[in-house]
Design an enzyme around this catalytic site. Structure first.
Site, PDB file in Angstrom:
ATOM      1  N   ASP A   1       0.857  -1.185   0.000  1.00  0.00           N
ATOM      2  CA  ASP A   1       0.000   0.000   0.000  1.00  0.00           C
ATOM      3  C   ASP A   1       0.895   1.238   0.000  1.00  0.00           C
ATOM      4  O   ASP A   1       2.086   1.168   0.311  1.00  0.00           O
ATOM      5  CB  ASP A   1      -0.884  -0.034   1.249  1.00  0.00           C
ATOM      6  CG  ASP A   1      -1.748   1.195   1.391  1.00  0.00           C
ATOM      7  OD1 ASP A   1      -2.320   1.636   0.378  1.00  0.00           O
ATOM      8  OD2 ASP A   1      -1.845   1.723   2.516  1.00  0.00           O
TER       9      ASP A   1
ATOM     10  N   ASP B   1      -0.263   5.079   1.040  1.00  0.00           N
ATOM     11  CA  ASP B   1      -0.495   6.009   2.137  1.00  0.00           C
ATOM     12  C   ASP B   1      -0.446   5.302   3.488  1.00  0.00           C
ATOM     13  O   ASP B   1      -1.202   4.368   3.744  1.00  0.00           O
ATOM     14  CB  ASP B   1      -1.850   6.706   1.963  1.00  0.00           C
ATOM     15  CG  ASP B   1      -1.901   7.523   0.685  1.00  0.00           C
ATOM     16  OD1 ASP B   1      -0.979   8.314   0.453  1.00  0.00           O
ATOM     17  OD2 ASP B   1      -2.867   7.353  -0.085  1.00  0.00           O
TER      18      ASP B   1
END
Length: 208
Positions: free
Chosen positions: A8, A10
């Site tokens: 991922d 953020d």
């Protein structure tokens, strides 16, 4: 082919909290003060008001290609990625964001020096299955690292699901769904250290 680890963006690779405050300053001319350093969501972390109408539209316009191209790296994330690549893995960023900003996200990661050549943007709507699940199945990644527990829903069990447990206040990373993940870590650097330490195959839920 080299095994793939999906990451991922953020909260794992880049610091969205910091960028959120920058966007607020751009929209309203003042960087917000820190309200709760242990808050998971940026609206709770920073001393900001809830927006409506024209103010909300002004703020939303700040989340443009320039914004998604300029988010700083999370502490230790860059070195963690380099260590994983040196150990023989390819890294792919699987991120829940609008498709139109996929290129901006890749430009951001490459500009920071991350050894990542591919970004896959997925939907970010809540559902019974993670919006990232289809991409992970196609990639056949050996591991997936995210900081948002609902995005572990429906991940194939052969993919090692590693959850980053960051700021606890208001965090969605709690409850019965934690049983879906294979390991938890304080950040990507901790995951990389643990993953590369020769942990036994099928290691159960743990938190280094």
């Amino acid at each position: 082919m080299r095994p793939i680890i999906a990451l991922d963006a953020d909260g794992v690779l880049v610091d969205y909290h910091h960028a959120y405050a920058d966007a607020w300053a751009k929209a309203f001319g003042r960087r917000p003060a820190l309200r709760d350093p242990a808050a998971y969501w940026p609206m709770d972390r920073w001393d900001v008001r809830r927006l409506t109408g024209d103010e909300l539209e002004t703020f939303r316009k700040c989340f443009d290609a320039e914004f998604w191209s300029s988010i700083p790296a999370m502490a230790g994330a860059l070195e963690a990625c380099r260590e994983l690549v040196e150990a023989g893995y390819d890294l792919v960023c699987v991120t829940a964001m609008e498709m139109q900003f996929e290129t901006a996200r890749l430009r951001n990661l490459r500009g920071l020096g991350f050894p990542i050549e591919r970004v896959i943007a997925t939907a970010n709507a809540q559902s019974a299955e993670s919006p990232k699940a289809a991409a992970l199945r196609e990639l056949q990644s050996v591991a997936f690292v995210d900081d948002y527990l609902p995005y572990m829903r429906g991940i194939p069990p052969q993919i090692h699901a590693a959850l980053v447990l960051r700021e606890p206040n208001g965090s969605p990373n709690r409850g019965a769904e934690l049983e879906q993940v294979h390991s938890t870590h304080k950040n990507l650097a901790a995951f990389a250290e643990w993953w590369l330490s020769g942990r036994p195959a099928g290691t159960p839920f743990s938190m280094p």
